[in-house]
Scaffold this motif. Structure first.
Motif, PDB file in Angstrom:
ATOM      1  N   GLY A 231       0.808  -1.214   0.000  1.00 31.07           N
ATOM      2  CA  GLY A 231       0.000   0.000   0.000  1.00 31.07           C
ATOM      3  C   GLY A 231       0.841   1.264   0.000  1.00 31.07           C
ATOM      4  O   GLY A 231       2.059   1.245  -0.162  1.00 31.07           O
ATOM      5  N   THR A 232       0.175   2.406   0.173  1.00 34.85           N
ATOM      6  CA  THR A 232       0.857   3.699   0.258  1.00 34.85           C
ATOM      7  C   THR A 232       0.799   4.198   1.701  1.00 34.85           C
ATOM      8  O   THR A 232      -0.188   3.982   2.406  1.00 34.85           O
ATOM      9  N   PHE A 233       1.862   4.900   2.113  1.00 36.14           N
ATOM     10  CA  PHE A 233       1.990   5.367   3.494  1.00 36.14           C
ATOM     11  C   PHE A 233       2.393   6.837   3.489  1.00 36.14           C
ATOM     12  O   PHE A 233       3.139   7.296   2.605  1.00 36.14           O
ATOM     13  N   ASP A 234       1.895   7.586   4.470  1.00 38.00           N
ATOM     14  CA  ASP A 234       2.180   9.014   4.559  1.00 38.00           C
ATOM     15  C   ASP A 234       3.605   9.260   5.045  1.00 38.00           C
ATOM     16  O   ASP A 234       4.069   8.620   5.999  1.00 38.00           O
ATOM     17  N   ASP A 235       4.279  10.197   4.368  1.00 35.13           N
ATOM     18  CA  ASP A 235       5.588  10.637   4.843  1.00 35.13           C
ATOM     19  C   ASP A 235       5.413  11.315   6.200  1.00 35.13           C
ATOM     20  O   ASP A 235       4.471  12.092   6.402  1.00 35.13           O
ATOM     21  N   GLN A 236       6.298  11.047   7.128  1.00 32.81           N
ATOM     22  CA  GLN A 236       6.168  11.574   8.477  1.00 32.81           C
ATOM     23  C   GLN A 236       6.564  13.045   8.578  1.00 32.81           C
ATOM     24  O   GLN A 236       6.220  13.714   9.549  1.00 32.81           O
TER      25      GLN A 236
ATOM     26  N   ARG B 187       4.791   1.462  -0.699  1.00 30.99           N
ATOM     27  CA  ARG B 187       5.351   0.269  -0.059  1.00 30.99           C
ATOM     28  C   ARG B 187       5.830   0.571   1.369  1.00 30.99           C
ATOM     29  O   ARG B 187       6.079   1.703   1.745  1.00 30.99           O
ATOM     30  N   ASN B 188       5.923  -0.502   2.140  1.00 27.73           N
ATOM     31  CA  ASN B 188       6.462  -0.438   3.499  1.00 27.73           C
ATOM     32  C   ASN B 188       6.962  -1.826   3.839  1.00 27.73           C
ATOM     33  O   ASN B 188       6.473  -2.825   3.281  1.00 27.73           O
ATOM     34  N   GLN B 189       7.922  -1.905   4.730  1.00 26.62           N
ATOM     35  CA  GLN B 189       8.485  -3.204   5.065  1.00 26.62           C
ATOM     36  C   GLN B 189       9.086  -3.185   6.461  1.00 26.62           C
ATOM     37  O   GLN B 189       9.251  -2.121   7.062  1.00 26.62           O
TER      38      GLN B 189
ATOM     39  N   ASP C  39      11.139   7.111   7.300  1.00 25.46           N
ATOM     40  CA  ASP C  39      10.464   8.203   6.605  1.00 25.46           C
ATOM     41  C   ASP C  39       8.953   8.053   6.572  1.00 25.46           C
ATOM     42  O   ASP C  39       8.220   9.034   6.499  1.00 25.46           O
ATOM     43  N   ARG C  40       8.420   6.807   6.669  1.00 23.73           N
ATOM     44  CA  ARG C  40       6.981   6.574   6.523  1.00 23.73           C
ATOM     45  C   ARG C  40       6.332   5.940   7.747  1.00 23.73           C
ATOM     46  O   ARG C  40       5.161   5.568   7.675  1.00 23.73           O
ATOM     47  N   ASN C  41       7.062   5.828   8.828  1.00 21.83           N
ATOM     48  CA  ASN C  41       6.538   5.157  10.016  1.00 21.83           C
ATOM     49  C   ASN C  41       6.752   5.995  11.266  1.00 21.83           C
ATOM     50  O   ASN C  41       7.813   6.612  11.437  1.00 21.83           O
TER      51      ASN C  41
END
Length: 798
Positions: free
Chosen positions: A618-623, A646-648, A681-683
């Motif tokens: 999926g897509t994730f918001d930049d923090q 993406r996220n992992q 960056d995304r979490n």
């Protein structure tokens, strides 16, 4: 007499087994029907419709029983073809082959798009579809389904080869011809012969293509592989070579999946017609359509209106445009009133959507009319683009296609529960073969939460890692509903259905005594995954495979739907209030791990090391940053975070028995530690560590009591920390910069008696929320204070 008694006893046992088998079938069928009924109840209740008469629901029940009956008959009528080759050649044991085929048939239906379903529905007379809630509409549905069921049963009973697809399409054409004759028209005018010809060609050519391709491949194989044994009938139980077995199993898998994704859709469109006719408030329009698509609908509507209005320039229509458009859809002949009437209808549809804003706000009393206008417009555009006299250029066709796509998204949808019901009932082959071979090694599990009260973390503490793993919003919620099949003597376990991930993945057997949510499902995945990931109180549909690779190594792999709730700012538990959305169309989440078991020291104390990773599509918001590269705290920016694809994450778990109890070798002192890392960056959380120790079996008088001590540490990511610094820079306020959240838990579980335990516990929470600003501080410079929590948990098992 004496010699016959054992035979009589055996027959009695078989009779008992057969009776139990029939009861099992009936219980599964009853569970399926209850699932359908409850799903309809939830959907209708969500619209706020007040029930004033139960007659439509009685009619709905009868119609659904007939439609689902067709799916059941279709199951044992068609799907056995997929397993014939692998069973005949002894490539797979019969029981395993049936389960394998049924599983992929189920997946095919579940992941189908619905295009075939509505393609078949489009063969029906448009006037009956628009009046499906009338007596004529129900007569149409009943007539074609009952005719198809009777023909399928007849050909099955006499052993005649026949296709359920041919049968259903023949029934639909028969209804169309009869409808035209009853209305005083030529019988051929009641059928969309263009669509019927397309489908007819596909049904006619498919066997020929299959025959020719199979013959060519066989001849080619004989030229390349000169082994006469491969082309002879199987001898005894001897299986073919491994590569041949692989090909046969692959084709069985592909055919099963294709049957589900194609043939499994035949009844879906008819079921949707039944639902639209009886409960239009819930099913006439796709109320789950996101607001972004409604905005897109307005754009495509304006573009299409301009195209059609230009074609109808110089002509005007007075009065209701719908009869003219309906006539065009029925007769496929463009007249001088076609374009102006269609232009008015397009404008009316656009005005209706614009008036209410979103489809879920369309009032119950007009929802049926809005749906009919959309469907009629979509069908008119479909025929118009195929009409040789349409005078449409490439740009016109593109605009109309985009608009038709928006119309279809609003009207041609299939709820997930319909797919599940069809998928389960389409496994008629499995049910039919059960009496021949039984269904061994299968486990069905379901549980429901009844949640009451307020949440301590949500309402008082404000921490990321909840004080209690069972904290949730008040609701009656279906949590798990899955089937697990044991294969290869238990070395391979496949679980399919709505399930959580926290029981087997990133888990330790020594963390079960603790109450904090992070000591069950790790604090990092529970925070950064959409809706918290598959963990209490929201499970998602998924497939988990567990394989015992050797005595010491166990592999786990799973694919889950990536989000338990629709997108939007509201709480996921509110958006999925009863756990019945069964979402399967979100970007998936993959997770896998390898677990290695060992013994330590002379006492052979058991331990294990687990390593694994997960990946979300999926897509994730930049923090920190917007899509333009500015800080989210910058007033010059859009305030909308950049969408990162993406996220992992990677993780490791270590657990070890430190000492055995003298009372029970399975008890004693156990230690565990876990760690996980994800991108910054995304979490919100990028590093997570926890660990603990558990004591049990330490007292002869209280052998089942447990004592536990554990700590967790969740580090706030660099991206989120830098965002906090940006806020300080742009506002000039020395607001807190989040750094970490940590928790210490101590607990004692005392068994009062078998099935009843009382568990006092203490938690100390450092930097709740990672050290966010206290909402009660007017200066916004002070963190939320650390919290101490004392509590008691009571568990009653029965």
């Amino acid at each position: 007499m004496i010699g016959r008694r054992p035979i009589q006893r055996t027959e009695n046992i078989r009779l008992l087994d057969a009776t139990q088998s029939q009861l099992a079938k009936l219980s599964r069928l009853a569970a399926g029907l209850l699932f359908v009924a409850y799903s309809i109840y939830i959907d209708v209740n969500a619209t706020g419709t007040r029930v004033t008469s139960y007659l439509p629901y009685v009619l709905l029940l009868v119609a659904l029983l007939i439609a689902l009956g067709f799916e059941f008959v279709n199951g044992f009528h068609d799907t056995a073809n997929a397993v014939a080759t692998v069973i005949y050649t002894h490539s797979l044991p019969a029981e395993f082959a049936v389960m394998w085929s049924g599983f992929f048939n189920f997946l095919g239906v579940l992941f189908s798009t619905g295009a075939v379903a509505f393609g078949i529905v489009s063969l029906l007379p448009v006037e009956l579809i628009l009046q499906v809630s009338s007596g004529a509409g129900f007569a149409m549905v009943f007539a074609l389904l009952i005719a198809a069921i009777l023909w399928n049963l007849s050909t099955w009973y006499f052993g005649l080869p026949a296709s359920s697809s041919h049968t259903l399409i023949g029934s639909i054409i028969g209804v169309g011809v009869a409808n035209a004759l009853m209305r005083g028209r030529d019988g051929t005018s009641g059928v969309d012969w263009g669509k019927a010809t397309e489908i007819g060609y596909a049904l006619l050519l498919s066997p020929l293509v299959g025959f020719i391709c199979a013959a060519v491949l066989l001849l080619l194989l004989k030229l390349i592989v000169r082994n006469p044994a491969l082309y002879a009938a199987p001898e005894g139980n001897k299986a073919p070579p491994l590569w041949i077995r692989g090909l046969l199993i692959a084709t069985c898998t592909g055919v099963s999946f294709a049957h589900g994704s194609n043939d499994g859709q035949k009844g879906m469109g008819l079921i949707m017609l039944i639902l639209i006719g009886t409960v239009p408030t819930a099913y006439a329009l796709n109320r789950a359509l996101p607001e972004s698509q409604v905005v897109q609908f307005q754009k495509t509507s304006v573009a299409a209106a301009n195209v059609i209005a230009a074609k109808g320039a110089g002509h005007s229509i007075i009065g209701n445009p719908r009869p003219v458009v309906t006539q065009y859809v029925s007769e496929h002949k463009i007249t001088e009133g076609t374009y102006p009437s269609l232009a008015v209808l397009v404008k009316d549809v656009g005005d209706q959507v614009q008036k209410y804003g979103t489809l879920d706000k369309v009032p119950a009393e007009v929802v049926g009319n809005t749906r009919n206008d959309m469907y009629l417009t979509s069908e008119a555009i479909r025929f118009l683009m195929k009409d040789k006299e349409n005078d449409l250029n490439k740009d016109d066709v593109a605009a109309l296609n985009a608009y038709k796509g928006s119309l279809d998204a609003a009207t041609k949808f299939i709820p997930t529960w319909v797919k599940i019901a069809v998928a389960l009932l389409d496994l008629g082959t499995d049910v039919d073969l059960e009496r021949l071979m039984g269904w061994s090694g299968a486990t069905f599990h379901a549980n429901i939460f009844q949640i009451h009260g307020d949440g301590l973390s949500r309402d008082y503490v404000g921490n990321l890692m909840l004080v209690s793993g069972i904290e949730a919003l008040p609701a009656t919620r279906l949590y798990e509903m899955w089937i697990e099949q044991s294969l290869l003597g238990g070395r391979l376990m496949i679980k399919v259905g709505q399930q959580p991930s926290d029981i087997e993945f990133i888990d330790s057997k020594y963390d079960d005594v603790f109450a904090n949510s992070a000591l069950g499902w790790p604090g990092i995945t529970g925070v950064i995954l959409p809706s918290g990931g598959p963990s209490p109180p929201l499970a998602v549909p998924g497939i988990r495979i567990k394989a015992q690779l050797s005595e010491r190594i166990t592999a786990y792999f799973a694919v889950f739907d990536g989000d338990a709730a629709p997108q939007g700012p509201a709480d996921p538990q509110i958006k999925n209030p009863n756990g019945l959305l069964f979402r399967v169309n979100d970007p998936p989440w993959f997770i896998g791990q390898l677990k290695y078991g060992f013994e330590l020291g002379a006492a052979a104390l058991p331990g294990s090391i687990t390593g694994g990773a997960w990946y979300h599509l999926g897509t994730f918001d930049d923090q920190r940053l917007t899509a333009q590269g500015l800080s989210l705290a910058d007033p010059a920016g859009s305030g909308e975070p950049a969408a990162l694809r993406r996220n992992q994450g990677v993780f490791a778990v270590y657990e070890q028995r430190l000492a055995r109890s003298a009372l029970d070798p399975d008890k004693g002192i156990g230690l565990f530690a876990r760690a996980s890392v994800s991108p910054s960056d995304r979490n919100l959380v990028s590093v997570y560590i926890d660990g603990g120790i558990q004591f049990t079996g330490f007292s002869e008088s209280r052998p089942n009591d447990k004592i536990g001590f554990a700590m967790t540490y969740a580090r706030i990511s660099d991206g989120a920390r830098q965002f906090d610094r940006d806020i300080q820079q742009f506002t000039g306020i020395a607001s807190p910069v989040r750094d970490y959240e940590a928790i210490l838990e101590m607990t004692y579980l005392a068994e009062v008696k078998a099935g009843v335990s009382i568990q006092p516990l203490f938690q100390y929470i450092v930097h709740p929320g990672g050290g966010v600003a206290d909402p009660n501080d007017a200066t916004q410079t002070q963190r939320i204070k650390d919290a101490a929590v004392f509590g008691v948990r009571t568990t009653i098992s029965f």
